[in-house]
Design a protein around this motif. Sequence first.
Motif, mmCIF file in Angstrom:
data_model
loop_
_atom_site.group_PDB
_atom_site.id
_atom_site.type_symbol
_atom_site.label_atom_id
_atom_site.label_comp_id
_atom_site.label_asym_id
_atom_site.label_seq_id
_atom_site.Cartn_x
_atom_site.Cartn_y
_atom_site.Cartn_z
ATOM 1 N N VAL A 1 -2.736 21.485 -27.541
ATOM 2 C CA VAL A 1 -2.244 20.101 -27.532
ATOM 3 C C VAL A 1 -1.756 19.708 -26.137
ATOM 4 O O VAL A 1 -2.104 18.632 -25.613
ATOM 5 C CB VAL A 1 -1.118 19.917 -28.567
ATOM 6 C CG1 VAL A 1 -0.475 18.540 -28.426
ATOM 7 C CG2 VAL A 1 -1.659 20.093 -29.979
ATOM 8 N N ARG A 2 -0.966 20.575 -25.513
ATOM 9 C CA ARG A 2 -0.401 20.241 -24.206
ATOM 10 C C ARG A 2 -1.484 20.168 -23.119
ATOM 11 O O ARG A 2 -1.429 19.305 -22.240
ATOM 12 C CB ARG A 2 0.653 21.274 -23.824
ATOM 13 C CG ARG A 2 1.872 21.293 -24.751
ATOM 14 C CD ARG A 2 2.744 20.061 -24.591
ATOM 15 N NE ARG A 2 3.396 20.032 -23.294
ATOM 16 C CZ ARG A 2 4.534 20.664 -23.000
ATOM 17 N NH1 ARG A 2 5.145 21.405 -23.931
ATOM 18 N NH2 ARG A 2 5.076 20.560 -21.810
ATOM 19 N N SER A 3 -2.454 21.063 -23.173
ATOM 20 C CA SER A 3 -3.509 21.033 -22.156
ATOM 21 C C SER A 3 -4.418 19.827 -22.327
ATOM 22 O O SER A 3 -4.871 19.237 -21.335
ATOM 23 C CB SER A 3 -4.323 22.331 -22.201
ATOM 24 O OG SER A 3 -4.898 22.526 -23.475
ATOM 25 N N PHE A 4 -4.683 19.427 -23.576
ATOM 26 C CA PHE A 4 -5.490 18.219 -23.785
ATOM 27 C C PHE A 4 -4.765 16.986 -23.252
ATOM 28 O O PHE A 4 -5.377 16.124 -22.599
ATOM 29 C CB PHE A 4 -5.800 18.035 -25.267
ATOM 30 C CG PHE A 4 -6.602 16.784 -25.552
ATOM 31 C CD1 PHE A 4 -7.965 16.768 -25.359
ATOM 32 C CD2 PHE A 4 -5.984 15.619 -26.000
ATOM 33 C CE1 PHE A 4 -8.712 15.618 -25.600
ATOM 34 C CE2 PHE A 4 -6.710 14.472 -26.245
ATOM 35 C CZ PHE A 4 -8.085 14.473 -26.054
ATOM 36 N N ALA A 5 -3.468 16.906 -23.521
ATOM 37 C CA ALA A 5 -2.695 15.766 -23.013
ATOM 38 C C ALA A 5 -2.687 15.749 -21.493
ATOM 39 O O ALA A 5 -2.825 14.687 -20.864
ATOM 40 C CB ALA A 5 -1.268 15.828 -23.556
ATOM 41 N N LEU A 6 -2.545 16.925 -20.879
ATOM 42 C CA LEU A 6 -2.563 17.001 -19.414
ATOM 43 C C LEU A 6 -3.894 16.513 -18.867
ATOM 44 O O LEU A 6 -3.941 15.721 -17.916
ATOM 45 C CB LEU A 6 -2.314 18.444 -18.977
ATOM 46 C CG LEU A 6 -2.425 18.720 -17.470
ATOM 47 C CD1 LEU A 6 -1.307 18.029 -16.711
ATOM 48 C CD2 LEU A 6 -2.415 20.218 -17.193
ATOM 49 N N GLY A 7 -5.012 16.975 -19.458
ATOM 50 C CA GLY A 7 -6.324 16.570 -18.969
ATOM 51 C C GLY A 7 -6.612 15.104 -19.189
ATOM 52 O O GLY A 7 -7.123 14.418 -18.293
ATOM 53 N N ALA A 8 -6.281 14.595 -20.379
ATOM 54 C CA ALA A 8 -6.613 13.208 -20.712
ATOM 55 C C ALA A 8 -5.787 12.209 -19.916
ATOM 56 O O ALA A 8 -6.282 11.141 -19.536
ATOM 57 C CB ALA A 8 -6.412 12.974 -22.213
ATOM 58 N N ILE A 9 -4.532 12.543 -19.637
ATOM 59 C CA ILE A 9 -3.661 11.597 -18.937
ATOM 60 C C ILE A 9 -3.680 11.835 -17.431
ATOM 61 O O ILE A 9 -3.849 10.903 -16.638
ATOM 62 C CB ILE A 9 -2.220 11.691 -19.469
ATOM 63 C CG1 ILE A 9 -2.191 11.426 -20.978
ATOM 64 C CG2 ILE A 9 -1.320 10.689 -18.752
ATOM 65 C CD1 ILE A 9 -0.830 11.649 -21.614
ATOM 66 N N GLY A 10 -3.505 13.097 -17.031
ATOM 67 C CA GLY A 10 -3.453 13.403 -15.606
ATOM 68 C C GLY A 10 -4.798 13.647 -14.972
ATOM 69 O O GLY A 10 -4.880 13.789 -13.740
ATOM 70 N N GLY A 11 -5.875 13.688 -15.770
ATOM 71 C CA GLY A 11 -7.205 13.934 -15.225
ATOM 72 C C GLY A 11 -7.738 12.816 -14.366
ATOM 73 O O GLY A 11 -8.802 12.967 -13.747
#
Length: 540
Positions: A223-233
Amino acid sequence: MIAPLRVPRFRLIWGASVLSNLGLVIQGVGAAWTMTQITNDATLVALVQSATLVPMLLFTLPAGAMADVYPRRTVALAALAISLSGTSILSMLAFANAITPVALLILSFVAGCGMAFFWPAWQSSAADDVPADLLPAAVGLNSISYNAARVVGPGVGGMIVAGGSATVAFVVSFCLYLPMVGAQLRTSARRTLTRLPPERIGRALITGLRYAANATPVVNIVVRSFALGAIGGSVHALMPLIARDLLGAGAGTFGILLGLFGAGAVVGIVVAARLRQRFGTDGSASVCIIALGLSLTVVGVSRYVPLTGAALIVAGAAWMCMTQACSVGLQMSVPRWVAGRALACFQASLSGGIALAGVGWGLFAERFGVGNAFIGSGLLILLSIALRRVWPLPEIGGAYVVSGVGAPDPELVVRIDGNGGPILIEVEYSIPVRQALGFHRMMTTVQRLRKRNGAYGWSIARDLGRPDVWKERFHFPTWHDYLRQRERLTDQERELQSSVMSLHAGTEPVVVRRFLLGPSEVDLTSDADHANEWPQTVIQ
């Protein structure tokens, strides 16, 4: 930290992995800059990043299953062949000046497919290359290799593009894959021998997903890595547009900005351990999120190269710290039999998030401007700190998950083929009424244990006529699947089972019954003398 590099096999593979990971990133940089030269469409520019990373979302999970089922060296070599084919065709088209947006996206997708299949096989092979006591350090070094290449590579690629051309970047990318091919061919394949046949890929994939869904550390990291990629990507997807649109500069400035982002990654490697020691894993992740959010906001409002460069240094350091914490934490939280599939879940979530960022922030930038896209990304990443309340990251300093010794096969009267099933397991406990609440709470943890190791249809029932009698039931598709579950128990899971057994207060030991559901006429005919003699054995 560097102790695993003293092992020749690991040192050879690790050095080659740095180069191959760097090759993929350099290829992506060349493709992204090439797209800016053949089209002014911001969405197409952002889609280059998505085309490279979408394969991670689509194929990493099957690749993780293949890495756990088949020899990892074979999987790695096949994956490298796919990447080399895509990059070689891209280089030839670039030399012929025949690249179109569609061809660029397709070939970027092919190169990404190869790395999607390579990554789980490479990462999960650490346990094959080093002694058990060096595995945590080896996991950390592999994480550094991959993440450093992802954030340092853009800087190297940018300088190649600025000093030469995108064509040179494609050729360099092709050459950087070759050392890994040589390293894989030079090292002998290592595979753990097992008396059971390998799982089929489809079932192995389902088992891996079931494990991930019932392992709290894996769920939290996904969950945390998906949020990092989707928002900070956005910083990966829109990097070429920072130089072109926000700063009004060319390839030279683009290369400098990528280099500064990569320099920040090096800083992140240095400070990551100190941040974890001071704030803990989840606390250091929050620090990184704040730093990343603020730096992306500065990128969005800045029109000066020095200020933008300083912000990208901070962003690179924050990104590295966060992704390294997720990767190392995951590998320290799962047993080796499912390591490839667990890593695939992490990589699929991160790459899927970045791919989504490429599409979403590209469309946002096309409509509202590149600067506003970075401002929006920065603000959203700051708000994502709230995710830690529900999905905290596991502490890297915690106990490493150690695979235990498999239990011996149960003695049976009825003969059964390994593919026979479904299998029903029934465990009967005698629990004093005063300990019923504690037993029931403990069994919720046992439920997750059973499910993540391959069981389904789990239930717990209490005898209404004898309130001290409890029966646990769960199923397996085949007899071999049940035997695999007995081999997969870790030392920590055996301790949990022992705690449950300590609550048993009956005069007889805990009883386990094993049933073949709906035996066929063939089953009954082949063992007619024992058709009704279902075994009753004591748990060991």
